[in-house]
Design an enzyme around this catalytic site. Sequence first.
Site, PDB file in Angstrom:
ATOM      1  CB  SER A  22      12.064   3.927  -5.940  1.00  0.00           C
ATOM      2  OG  SER A  22      10.721   3.714  -6.273  1.00  0.00           O
ATOM      3  CB  VAL A  26      20.357   0.584  -3.697  1.00  0.00           C
ATOM      4  CG1 VAL A  26      21.736   0.686  -4.308  1.00  0.00           C
ATOM      5  CG2 VAL A  26      20.392   0.953  -2.215  1.00  0.00           C
ATOM      6  CG  HIS A 137       6.574   5.787  -9.424  1.00  0.00           C
ATOM      7  ND1 HIS A 137       7.302   6.232  -8.342  1.00  0.00           N
ATOM      8  CD2 HIS A 137       6.968   4.494  -9.606  1.00  0.00           C
ATOM      9  CE1 HIS A 137       8.103   5.267  -7.909  1.00  0.00           C
ATOM     10  NE2 HIS A 137       7.903   4.193  -8.657  1.00  0.00           N
ATOM     11  CD  GLU A 174       5.187   1.178  -0.207  1.00  0.00           C
ATOM     12  OE1 GLU A 174       5.727   0.588  -1.147  1.00  0.00           O
ATOM     13  OE2 GLU A 174       4.840   2.377  -0.264  1.00  0.00           O
ATOM     14  CG  HIS A 250       8.969  -2.918  -0.018  1.00  0.00           C
ATOM     15  ND1 HIS A 250       9.030  -2.885  -1.393  1.00  0.00           N
ATOM     16  CD2 HIS A 250       8.089  -1.958   0.344  1.00  0.00           C
ATOM     17  CE1 HIS A 250       8.224  -1.940  -1.849  1.00  0.00           C
ATOM     18  NE2 HIS A 250       7.648  -1.359  -0.823  1.00  0.00           N
ATOM     19  CB  CYS A 371       9.191  -7.426  -6.270  1.00  0.00           C
ATOM     20  SG  CYS A 371      10.445  -6.922  -5.118  1.00  0.00           S
TER      21      CYS A 371
HETATM   22  O1  SUG Z   1       8.528   0.572  -5.196  1.00  0.00           O
HETATM   23  N1  SUG Z   1      10.698   0.253  -7.937  1.00  0.00           N
HETATM   24  C1  SUG Z   1       9.788  -0.369  -6.993  1.00  0.00           C
HETATM   25  C2  SUG Z   1      10.282  -1.749  -6.647  1.00  0.00           C
HETATM   26  C3  SUG Z   1       9.278  -2.495  -5.829  1.00  0.00           C
HETATM   27  C4  SUG Z   1       9.821  -3.779  -5.307  1.00  0.00           C
HETATM   28  N2  SUG Z   1       8.817  -4.479  -4.591  1.00  0.00           N
HETATM   29  C5  SUG Z   1       9.022  -5.234  -3.500  1.00  0.00           C
HETATM   30  N3  SUG Z   1      10.137  -5.180  -2.806  1.00  0.00           N
HETATM   31  N4  SUG Z   1       8.058  -5.960  -3.087  1.00  0.00           N
HETATM   32  C6  SUG Z   1       9.630   0.494  -5.735  1.00  0.00           C
HETATM   33  O2  SUG Z   1      10.635   1.084  -5.313  1.00  0.00           O
HETATM   34  C7  SUG Z   1      11.380   1.950  -9.520  1.00  0.00           C
HETATM   35  C8  SUG Z   1      10.789   2.646 -10.709  1.00  0.00           C
HETATM   36  C9  SUG Z   1      11.781   3.495 -11.463  1.00  0.00           C
HETATM   37  O3  SUG Z   1      12.717   4.031 -10.857  1.00  0.00           O
HETATM   38  O4  SUG Z   1      11.585   3.636 -12.692  1.00  0.00           O
HETATM   39  C10 SUG Z   1      10.334   1.350  -8.594  1.00  0.00           C
HETATM   40  O5  SUG Z   1       9.240   1.866  -8.489  1.00  0.00           O
END
Ligand code: SUG
Length: 448
Positions: A22, A26, A137, A174, A250, A371
Site C-alpha cells: 500500500s 506508511v 490487492h 474506500e 483514509h 479499520c
Molecule cells: O488499504 N493495508 C490497508 C490498511 C487499511 C486500513 N483501513 C482503514 N484505515 N480503514 C490499506 O492500505 C497493507 C497490506 C500489505 O502491505 O501487506 C494494506 O493493505
Amino acid sequence: MTAHEVNFDGLVGPTHNYGGLSYGNVASQSNSQQGSNPKEAAKQGLAKMKALMEMGYVQGVLAPQERPDVAGLRSLGFTGSDAQVIAAAARDAMPLLVASCSASSMWVANAATVSPSADTADGRVHFTAANLNCKYHRSLEHPTTSRVLSAMFADARHFAHHAALPAVAQFGDEGAANHTRFCRDYGEAGVEFFVYGRSAFDNRYPAPQRYPARQTLEASQAVARLHGLSEAGVVFAQQNPSVIDQGVFHNDVIAVGNGELLFHHQDAFLNTDQVVTELADKLAARGGDFRAISVPRDQVSVDDAVRSYLFNSQLLSRVDGSMLLIVPEECRSNSRVWDYLSALTSDKSAISEVRVFDLKQSMQNGGGPACLRLRVALNQAELAAVNPGVIMTPALYDRLNVWVDRHYRDRLVETDLADPQLLDECRSALDELTQILKLGAIYPFQLI
Ligand code: SUG
C-alpha cells in the site's frame, strides 16, 4: 424503539502477511517483508471483539476471504491446476502472488459504506460494497464482500445491497473509512459525513502531490444517491491534501465520530470551520447538538497521529452519556499522544475513558481498531433479522479461538506464499468457518 450501533469486526485471515502493498500507507511500506504471525493477528482481533461484547456492546464478526486468490491469478493469464497457477506466479511474477495472498479484507471499515434505515428514502439499511480501486490487492475484495454481507444481512425487507461502483479510479471508493454518521440516537435520522480526497471530474479541487487520494467526491456522491439520502442529511468535505501526503490515506486515520461528537485533528479537513458549521446546522435541524474536539497540531502532530493511530480509534457511547475511546497500544507508547489523552479524560470532556488494545499484527500494516470494524446501526427488528451466526457470544468466541488454533500458522514469510499447501489450509479453514458462522457457500472454491 431502541437502536444499536453494532460493530462487525473483520476476522484476520490465515494468510496475513506484510507485503508492502500500500503505497501511501506508511506502516505497510515500512514493515514490508517482515515475518508475520497470522495466529496472533487473529487472536488479537478476537480479543478486542470479546472485550467489547463483555462491556455490553452488540458485537459481530465478518468472515475473511479466500486467499491466495487463484481465480484472480487465472484472470491474469496463469494456467494449469491451482498448484501450477501458484507455482507459475511465484516463479514469474512474485509481486502478483503476494498481492493475491493479502489478508487485507480484515480491514472491514473498507468493506462497504452503510446507511441506517432512519436516513434512507425506502427505510431500509443500505450497503454499497467498496470497489477499493486504488490497489490491486484490495480491488479483489468486493465480490466476496458482497456475498458475505448478503449472507449476513439477507432479509430484503430490511436490507438493500448495492454492487461496488464502476471499477475505475474516477470512482475510487474506500467505504466506511471515509464515512461517519452523526445522530442524536442511532434510531433517529442523522447526518452522514462523506470525506473525499479529490474530485475526479472537476480540476478546481486541490489534490495531494505525493501519495494517491483514494476516495473521490464523485464516488461519495454516488453512494449517497444509491442509498437515497436526503440533502438535509449529508455533508461532503474534502480531506486536507497535505495530510494525505503525510500518510493519511483514509479519513479514519485523522478523524473519528460517533453520536453528536467529532474527534479530529486540526489539520484533517480543508475549510474546517465551514465543515463544522454545516455539520452543526444539519444536525441541529434533526434535533441534535453537534460538538467537535479538535486536537491542536502543536500538541499532536500529523506525524504523531499517523504513527500512533490516535484517530483510528473506536468512539463508543456509554449508558451514562459519556464516551469511551478504544485505542491501539501505539498511543500509549507515544508520550505526546498519551499526555494529550490523559489530559482529555481528566478534563471532564465528552470522552471519559480510554482503553488500550494490542493490535500490533494489524497495526504493522496500517490497520488500527477502527479499520478492523464495520459499524451498522440497527433497530430491534433489523437486529433480529441479522444472521444470528455472526453475532459474537462467549460460545462463538471460544469456538473461533479453537478454530484459529487448529488452522493458522504462527509464522509466514514471502516464500511461504508459494507453498500450495497454504491454499489447502486456507480452504479447509474457511469451509469450516462458513459452517460455524452459518453463512452458506460464499467462497469461489465453494461455488464451483
Ligand atoms: O488499504 N493495508 C490497508 C490498511 C487499511 C486500513 N483501513 C482503514 N484505515 N480503514 C490499506 O492500505 C497493507 C497490506 C500489505 O502491505 O501487506 C494494506 O493493505
